[in-house]
Scaffold this motif. Structure first.
Motif, PDB file in Angstrom:
ATOM      1  N   ALA A 148     -21.241   0.929 109.155  1.00 15.57           N
ATOM      2  CA  ALA A 148     -22.573   0.645 109.694  1.00 15.57           C
ATOM      3  C   ALA A 148     -23.593   1.672 109.214  1.00 15.57           C
ATOM      4  N   LEU A 149     -23.230   2.953 109.280  1.00 15.73           N
ATOM      5  CA  LEU A 149     -24.162   3.990 108.830  1.00 15.73           C
ATOM      6  C   LEU A 149     -24.420   3.918 107.338  1.00 15.73           C
ATOM      7  N   TRP A 150     -23.395   3.581 106.580  1.00 19.26           N
ATOM      8  CA  TRP A 150     -23.515   3.486 105.136  1.00 19.26           C
ATOM      9  C   TRP A 150     -24.601   2.479 104.751  1.00 19.26           C
ATOM     10  N   ARG A 151     -24.752   1.461 105.574  1.00 18.96           N
ATOM     11  CA  ARG A 151     -25.723   0.415 105.276  1.00 18.96           C
ATOM     12  C   ARG A 151     -27.146   0.955 105.244  1.00 18.96           C
ATOM     13  N   VAL A 152     -27.423   1.998 106.021  1.00 22.34           N
ATOM     14  CA  VAL A 152     -28.790   2.512 106.108  1.00 22.34           C
ATOM     15  C   VAL A 152     -28.928   3.949 105.640  1.00 22.34           C
ATOM     16  N   ASN A 153     -27.833   4.736 105.669  1.00 22.81           N
ATOM     17  CA  ASN A 153     -27.917   6.151 105.307  1.00 22.81           C
ATOM     18  C   ASN A 153     -26.532   6.658 104.928  1.00 22.81           C
ATOM     19  N   PRO A 154     -26.141   6.539 103.676  1.00 24.37           N
ATOM     20  CA  PRO A 154     -24.783   6.927 103.281  1.00 24.37           C
ATOM     21  C   PRO A 154     -24.426   8.362 103.618  1.00 24.37           C
ATOM     22  N   SER A 155     -25.388   9.279 103.531  1.00 25.35           N
ATOM     23  CA  SER A 155     -25.055  10.672 103.832  1.00 25.35           C
ATOM     24  C   SER A 155     -24.676  10.851 105.293  1.00 25.35           C
ATOM     25  N   ALA A 156     -25.208  10.017 106.194  1.00 20.02           N
ATOM     26  CA  ALA A 156     -24.845  10.114 107.608  1.00 20.02           C
ATOM     27  C   ALA A 156     -23.422   9.647 107.856  1.00 20.02           C
ATOM     28  N   ALA A 157     -22.917   8.788 106.972  1.00 24.16           N
ATOM     29  CA  ALA A 157     -21.545   8.302 107.127  1.00 24.16           C
ATOM     30  C   ALA A 157     -20.518   9.323 106.666  1.00 24.16           C
ATOM     31  N   ALA A 158     -20.961  10.355 105.954  1.00 23.67           N
ATOM     32  CA  ALA A 158     -20.022  11.299 105.329  1.00 23.67           C
ATOM     33  C   ALA A 158     -19.174  12.036 106.357  1.00 23.67           C
ATOM     34  N   ARG A 159     -19.753  12.329 107.515  1.00 25.00           N
ATOM     35  CA  ARG A 159     -18.995  13.140 108.476  1.00 25.00           C
ATOM     36  C   ARG A 159     -17.790  12.408 109.067  1.00 25.00           C
ATOM     37  N   TYR A 160     -17.741  11.088 108.901  1.00 24.84           N
ATOM     38  CA  TYR A 160     -16.610  10.335 109.438  1.00 24.84           C
ATOM     39  C   TYR A 160     -15.513  10.104 108.404  1.00 24.84           C
ATOM     40  N   MET A 161     -15.761  10.464 107.157  1.00 30.76           N
ATOM     41  CA  MET A 161     -14.804  10.154 106.101  1.00 30.76           C
ATOM     42  C   MET A 161     -13.561  11.044 106.085  1.00 30.76           C
ATOM     43  N   PRO A 162     -13.651  12.331 106.371  1.00 31.09           N
ATOM     44  CA  PRO A 162     -12.429  13.138 106.328  1.00 31.09           C
ATOM     45  C   PRO A 162     -11.303  12.604 107.200  1.00 31.09           C
ATOM     46  N   ALA A 163     -11.618  12.149 108.403  1.00 30.13           N
ATOM     47  CA  ALA A 163     -10.587  11.600 109.279  1.00 30.13           C
ATOM     48  C   ALA A 163      -9.964  10.352 108.671  1.00 30.13           C
ATOM     49  N   LEU A 164     -10.781   9.515 108.040  1.00 32.14           N
ATOM     50  CA  LEU A 164     -10.261   8.293 107.426  1.00 32.14           C
ATOM     51  C   LEU A 164      -9.428   8.611 106.189  1.00 32.14           C
ATOM     52  N   GLN A 165      -9.857   9.600 105.399  1.00 30.67           N
ATOM     53  CA  GLN A 165      -9.082   9.975 104.214  1.00 30.67           C
ATOM     54  C   GLN A 165      -7.724  10.552 104.616  1.00 30.67           C
ATOM     55  N   ALA A 166      -7.707  11.309 105.700  1.00 34.58           N
ATOM     56  CA  ALA A 166      -6.425  11.830 106.189  1.00 34.58           C
ATOM     57  C   ALA A 166      -5.520  10.698 106.633  1.00 34.58           C
ATOM     58  N   ALA A 167      -6.092   9.691 107.260  1.00 37.34           N
ATOM     59  CA  ALA A 167      -5.292   8.543 107.707  1.00 37.34           C
ATOM     60  C   ALA A 167      -4.754   7.755 106.520  1.00 37.34           C
ATOM     61  N   VAL A 168      -5.504   7.707 105.408  1.00 44.20           N
ATOM     62  CA  VAL A 168      -5.006   7.037 104.200  1.00 44.20           C
ATOM     63  C   VAL A 168      -3.750   7.743 103.705  1.00 44.20           C
ATOM     64  N   GLU A 169      -3.771   9.060 103.652  1.00 50.37           N
ATOM     65  CA  GLU A 169      -2.616   9.821 103.182  1.00 50.37           C
ATOM     66  C   GLU A 169      -1.406   9.617 104.090  1.00 50.37           C
ATOM     67  N   GLN A 170      -1.674   9.413 105.386  1.00 52.79           N
ATOM     68  CA  GLN A 170      -0.582   9.214 106.334  1.00 52.79           C
ATOM     69  C   GLN A 170      -0.122   7.764 106.409  1.00 52.79           C
TER      70      GLN A 170
END
Length: 925
Positions: free
Chosen positions: A429-451
């Motif tokens: 949702a944030l990416w749709r209007v402000n990609p930089s605001a979505a950045a803070r949620y990505m580390p948790a998702l990237q960790a979940a990808v590895e797991q």
């Protein structure tokens, strides 16, 4: 009793004043709703009465003085122009002791002053005054009068039938009068009841005209009436807001200033109206403001914990006062100021209670969620599903702000599994209007990808984010995770991922796992379309690729996961030289993105549109579009894609000679990861040409060679994307390395497909520069032919200019002048502004229409073709300097046929020689 307008009511009171002056005492009871003008009417009457010589005794009752006995009597005698001895005598008669000793209850009939002589003497004073001159007793808001004063008014009323006294009492029109016993007593005798309604439109217009110094403004008055419902207090406040808003000039209101200004004065007037009527109306207004669009009487009653009957009364009163219309505030300012009367705790509690009531009544999740967000409560289990459903509904209607608030409110209280799903939804949702605001949620998702704990759709979200930011390792991890998810059975999801990869990297470079595709993917139409689309990166079947791109654009909906899909398909249309189709499709998607408020989509698609415009050679417009796209998002939000609008901007400014603007664009900080993507190639290509134009030849060679090296490493050596060999050849020519330049251009010509007119045209132009003078005319004529077909007017203008210079060197001055004029015309076209958008799509790709130079099919005046198609082809080649034999070979017709066509062309165009043939239809008379 009919409702009267203020003018009619005043006229009636004036007649009663005349009647009372003749010794016939009169009582008038003026009723009306909140702020209907009762006070103004009473004031106008007292002014008229004073002017006619009558003695006026007036008083205004107040809720705060309701317990102050004899307060009204004190006002009547203290405020009038009376002899001092009369005032002094009344003060002696009415003292705190006499009132308190005689007070025996709230009912006026039960009040007894200690000595009847006191009341009798005060009444005698009034009757004596009335014998000398007409007397008007005016009491405003009598419902707030103290009981002792009411007893006094009744005593006077019983004795004034033959006196020259007019008594006018105003009271609020309410289902339950404040003093029912008093009202019952006064209505036993003859009296005149006057009901006031809200101000009419004419009344409001007169009010506005008076307040604005006599300037009539019907449209402004009409707007004020619509916002106030005829409430005089609110109308005056709106005029105040209007005059404060600097909407006047030289002391007079301008004719075009027709819209009311709703500001501070209106808000304060709203509160003043509500506070005048007590807490029950203010509480009702608060409930309406809290419930908003769901403020029905049943829910208001539950929220206020009062009976439905009382709610209906309160809503009727607020509606009659002009504060509400159909149960809603007439303007948001009123709603905001009413909510502002609540403390933070009170407001939170009301919103939470409203959320519970709406949830219990089965209201939509979005309605319940709005209340929860406003309440900011401690989360309970039932709230999380509501917030999640409301977020989905908000995204479906493109309300990203509400969706984000819902998801952020639910995120802290859910378990880990659901938290990941909410985090991914929030990032999208944030990416749709402000990609930089979505950045803070990505580390948790990237960790979940590895797991391995993230579902397929969310893995794709992480992969797209990694591509956006050029994080190659994260991209690889995400791609490796896809085969182990449900994506194996979701061909559409895999297609979106593959096309996103192509958008950033061109070909799949062998990094896209073969296992990604799913069972039965080979027979899936989306997968087949993607495979055909990828053919353009492998130098084969360009027509198949562009057809597939068209099919994808027709079938694809603009959404969070399809931005790169659409952009990739548009890019293939550009590479395939289907510029009209690419332009039309791009504009459709930009319009949709704007309607839906998706800033990121708008920015990316606008940068694509700028690149298409540049490809058409309209460099001024391309620069404007690129700057517009660039400023739609902060630089840090662009990721690696910042190279796209920057490269277009530099490429557009350089041929215009706007070197400082190009240098300013090149000063943007770009991520190093960008140079591992297609945008890096575009950026190097644009920067190299800037260096070449500013005589930094070695720097240009470095950029062009880097382009070539990267494209070969990526198996993406596609001249239609970046013609680096001809670019490098031009740089070598600057250093006198003719042989190297010729070798590079010949390599590019050997690589170019038969349908890639732009690459062939550019290559032939550079090859001519590297050839001997006698060879140059033929090479440049072929270059012009290809560039005309390609639609790139910048390159066409360069080729025409160089062809003109060659003819001048050969001594063919007439031909040189004609070509120079044509080159100037093409250059002017490059600097033209936007062209009208076509309301309907261009012709479908198949069968492809014959490609011709822009604007060469009809007369400028639209009267139809001047020449037949065959005559046009012959004339075009002859105008470029081809001999009859060369035209014969090119068009596969006999020399005699060429001569016949030229004879008819000369006659139709009114020319006598080949040198006089126009090089553009705009030269046709």
């Amino acid at each position: 009793m009919a409702v009267l307008e203020s003018a009619a009511a005043l006229a009636r009171l004036e007649q009663l004043l005349v009647d009372s002056s003749e010794g016939r005492g009169q009582l008038a009871l003026v009723q009306g709703g909140l702020a209907c003008g009762k006070t103004e009417l009473l004031y106008a009457l007292t002014q008229r009465a004073s002017a006619s010589g009558a003695l006026v005794l007036s008083a205004t009752c107040s809720r705060d003085e309701g317990d102050l006995q004899a307060g009204l009597i004190d006002q009547l005698f203290q405020g009038a122009d009376l002899p001092e001895q009369v005032t002094a005598r009344v003060e002696e008669l009415v003292t705190p002791r006499t009132v308190e000793e005689g007070h025996s209850g709230d009912a006026p009939c039960a009040v007894q002053l200690p000595d009847a002589r006191v009341v009798h003497e005060i009444c005698g004073i009034l009757l004596e005054l009335a014998r000398k001159r007409p007397l008007v007793i005016a009491v405003d808001d009598v419902q707030f009068a103290d009981s002792a004063s009411l007893q006094f008014l009744l005593y006077v009323l019983r004795r004034m039938r033959s006196a020259r006294i007019l008594m006018v009492l105003t009271e609020w029109e309410r289902p339950h009068p404040g003093h029912p016993a008093f009202r019952a007593e006064i209505t036993r005798r003859p009296y005149h009841e006057i009901r006031l309604g809200p101000l009419s439109r004419d009344d409001v217009e007169h009010l506005v005209t008076d307040l604005l110094g006599g300037h009539s403004h019907p449209s402004l008055a009409s707007g004020i009436h619509d916002l106030t419902g005829g409430n005089a207090v609110l109308a005056r406040a709106l005029v105040d807001d209007f005059t404060r808003a600097d909407r006047t000039h030289a002391g007079t209101v301008q004719d075009d200033d027709s819209s009311p200004v709703v500001g501070f004065a209106f808000g304060q007037a709203t509160l003043a109206c509500l506070h005048r009527w007590g807490t029950e109306l203010l509480d009702t207004a608060r409930a309406v403001a809290v419930l908003g669009d769901h403020a029905d009487p049943e829910l208001i009653g539950q929220l206020m914990q009062v009976r439905r009957y009382d709610v209906d009364r309160f809503l009727h009163t607020l509606g009659s006062a002009g504060l509400l219309l159909n149960g809603r505030f007439r303007h948001q300012v009123a709603e905001r100021v009413v909510l502002g009367t609540l403390s933070r705790g009170e407001r939170s509690a009301m919103h939470l209670r409203a959320a519970e009531l709406l949830y219990e009544s089965g209201a939509e999740a979005s309605a319940v969620a709005c209340q929860l967000i406003a309440a900011d409560p401690v989360m309970e289990p039932w709230m999380v599903p509501v917030l999640r459903a409301a977020a989905d509904q908000a995204l479906a209607r493109d309300d990203v702000a509400v969706a984000v608030r819902c998801l952020e409110s639910a995120l802290p209280v859910v378990d880990r599994g659901e938290r990941l799903a909410l985090t991914a939804a929030l990032a999208r949702a944030l990416w749709r209007v402000n990609p930089s605001a979505a950045a803070r949620y990505m580390p948790a998702l990237q960790a979940a990808v590895e797991q391995g704990s993230l579902p397929a759709r969310d893995v794709v979200t992480v992969a797209r984010w990694a591509m956006w930011n050029g994080d190659g390792e994260a991209v690889a991890r995400s791609l490796r995770a896809v085969p182990g998810t449900a994506a194996l059975d979701d061909a559409r999801l895999v297609v979106e991922l593959r096309l996103a990869f192509q958008w950033y990297y061109g070909s799949e470079r062998g990094q896209f796992p073969d296992s990604v595709g799913g069972r039965g993917a080979g027979s899936d139409p989306w997968n087949r379309a993607t495979n055909r689309l990828a053919a353009v990166w492998k130098h084969r079947e360009p027509d198949v690729a562009v057809d597939s791109a068209e099919q994808i654009l027709q079938s694809c909906q603009l959404g969070d996961s399809t931005l790169e899909v659409i952009s990739s398909a548009l890019l293939v249309l550009v590479v395939g030289n289907r510029l009209d189709r690419a332009t039309w499709w791009c504009e459709q998607f930009i319009d949709e993105a704007a309607r839906r408020g998706a800033v990121t989509w708008q920015a990316v698609l606008s940068s694509v549109r700028a690149a298409i415009t540049l490809r058409q050679g309209r460099i001024v417009l391309a620069a404007e579009q690129a700057e517009h796209a660039l400023h739609m998002m902060a630089p840090q939000s662009w990721g690696v894609l910042i190279g796209y609008p920057l490269s277009t901007l530099v490429s557009a400014c350089t041929p215009m000679g706007r070197y400082e603007a190009a240098a300013e664009a090149l000063r943007y900080e770009v991520p190093e990861a960008m140079f591992g993507t297609l945008d890096g190639l575009r950026y190097l290509h644009a920067r190299g040409h800037y260096y070449l134009a500013t005589d930094r030849v070695l720097a240009a060679i470095s950029d062009f060679e880097r382009c070539g090296r990267l494209m070969r490493e990526w198996s993406l050596d596609l001249a239609s994307m970046v013609p680096w060999r001809s670019d490098l050849a031009e740089a070598h020519l600057r250093l006198g390395r003719t042989a190297s330049a010729r070798d590079l251009v010949n390599q590019q010509l050997a690589q170019a497909t038969a349908t890639d007119d732009r690459t062939r045209g550019i290559s032939l132009r550079v090859l001519a520069a590297a050839s001997d003078l006698p060879q140059r005319p033929a090479l440049l004529r072929r270059s012009v032919e290809h560039l005309e077909a390609s639609g790139d007017r910048v390159e066409l203008a360069r080729a025409l200019k160089e062809l003109s210079q060659v003819h001048q060197q050969l001594g063919e001055l007439d031909r040189a002048r004609l070509l120079a004029r044509r080159a100037t015309q093409e250059t002017k076209a490059c600097h033209s502004g936007p062209q009208p958008s076509c309301p309907s799509p261009p012709e479908p790709l198949r069968p492809s229409p014959p490609v011709t130079a822009p604007g060469r099919q009809q007369r400028p005046d639209g009267d139809g073709p001047v020449l037949s198609d065959a005559q046009r082809r012959v004339a075009d080649l002859a105008a470029l300097g081809h001999t009859n034999q060369e035209i014969s070979r090119k068009l596969y017709i006999t020399v005699s046929t060429v001569e016949q066509h030229l004879t008819r062309v000369f006659r139709k165009l009114g020319v006598t020689s080949r040198e006089a043939l126009p090089l553009s239809l705009t030269e046709v008379p």
